[in-house]
Design an enzyme around this catalytic site. Structure first.
Site, mmCIF file in Angstrom:
data_model
loop_
_atom_site.group_PDB
_atom_site.id
_atom_site.type_symbol
_atom_site.label_atom_id
_atom_site.label_comp_id
_atom_site.label_asym_id
_atom_site.label_seq_id
_atom_site.Cartn_x
_atom_site.Cartn_y
_atom_site.Cartn_z
ATOM 1 N N ASP A 10 51.193 18.047 -3.427
ATOM 2 C CA ASP A 10 52.118 18.064 -4.553
ATOM 3 C C ASP A 10 51.303 18.546 -5.762
ATOM 4 O O ASP A 10 50.555 17.769 -6.355
ATOM 5 C CB ASP A 10 52.681 16.663 -4.790
ATOM 6 C CG ASP A 10 53.619 16.607 -5.975
ATOM 7 O OD1 ASP A 10 54.292 17.618 -6.270
ATOM 8 O OD2 ASP A 10 53.698 15.535 -6.620
ATOM 9 N N GLU A 71 54.209 22.074 -2.050
ATOM 10 C CA GLU A 71 55.504 22.138 -2.728
ATOM 11 C C GLU A 71 55.579 23.398 -3.575
ATOM 12 O O GLU A 71 54.635 23.729 -4.298
ATOM 13 C CB GLU A 71 55.724 20.912 -3.600
ATOM 14 C CG GLU A 71 57.133 20.891 -4.204
ATOM 15 C CD GLU A 71 57.436 19.607 -4.934
ATOM 16 O OE1 GLU A 71 58.307 18.865 -4.459
ATOM 17 O OE2 GLU A 71 56.798 19.359 -5.977
ATOM 18 N N ASP A 144 52.533 10.716 -6.916
ATOM 19 C CA ASP A 144 52.115 12.063 -6.514
ATOM 20 C C ASP A 144 51.622 12.075 -5.067
ATOM 21 O O ASP A 144 51.866 13.030 -4.329
ATOM 22 C CB ASP A 144 51.013 12.587 -7.448
ATOM 23 C CG ASP A 144 51.473 12.644 -8.888
ATOM 24 O OD1 ASP A 144 52.295 13.515 -9.210
ATOM 25 O OD2 ASP A 144 51.024 11.799 -9.684
#
Length: 163
Positions: A10, A71, A144
């Site tokens: 992420d 991502e 996260d």
């Protein structure tokens, strides 16, 4: 079939979440490790990006994943935030490529669909699903890292779907 180790990422400039998940036969998911890479807020952007690259390189070399799932950048309301995340993503993709890892990218909606079947799932729904799929006693922290585990799971779930 041997276990496949996926590194989920992420991206962020201040905090980059990461998580290693393995898919083991028959259809089990195992958490290997998770956490966050941090960069010093007071340093110039170039130094922060270098710091991120060095940390990521060490992490990948230590864990030796089979693939990485990152991502995709989504359009944030704050263009400065989007730009800094874009810089971090670029460094992350470059490091993963240099290390020879296959890289797959997923947008937030794809991650939500793969884990919950609902593309507009909220953060708490996602976190509970990560906890459930990985048989964890608690929801992974920080957020996260939980997001990175969700991205790794998305990759493994997506591989299970028929083409």
């Amino acid at each position: 079939m041997t276990a496949q180790k996926v590194l989920g990422i992420d991206p962020g400039i201040a905090t980059t979440g990461w998580g290693f998940v393995e898919k083991a036969p028959p259809d089990r998911f195992l958490t290997v490790r998770f956490g966050c890479l941090l960069t010093p807020a007071k340093e110039p952007m170039v130094q922060r990006l270098r710091h991120l690259a060095e940390q990521l390189r060490r992490l990948v070399q230590a864990e030796k994943p089979d693939v990485a799932a990152v991502e995709e950048l989504y359009f944030a309301k704050d263009s400065r935030t989007a730009a800094s995340v874009g810089h971090a993503r670029g460094v992350i993709l470059l490091v993963l490529s240099e290390l020879g890892l296959p890289v797959y990218e997923y947008n937030p909606r794809q991650v939500k669909m793969a884990l919950t079947g609902y593309g507009a799932a909220d953060k708490s729904q996602m976190q509970r699903m990560v906890q459930r799929l990985l048989s964890l006693k608690e929801i992974p922290k920080p957020d996260d890292a939980a997001d990175a585990l969700a991205i790794a799971l998305c990759h493994l779930q997506t591989l299970q779907l028929p083409a």
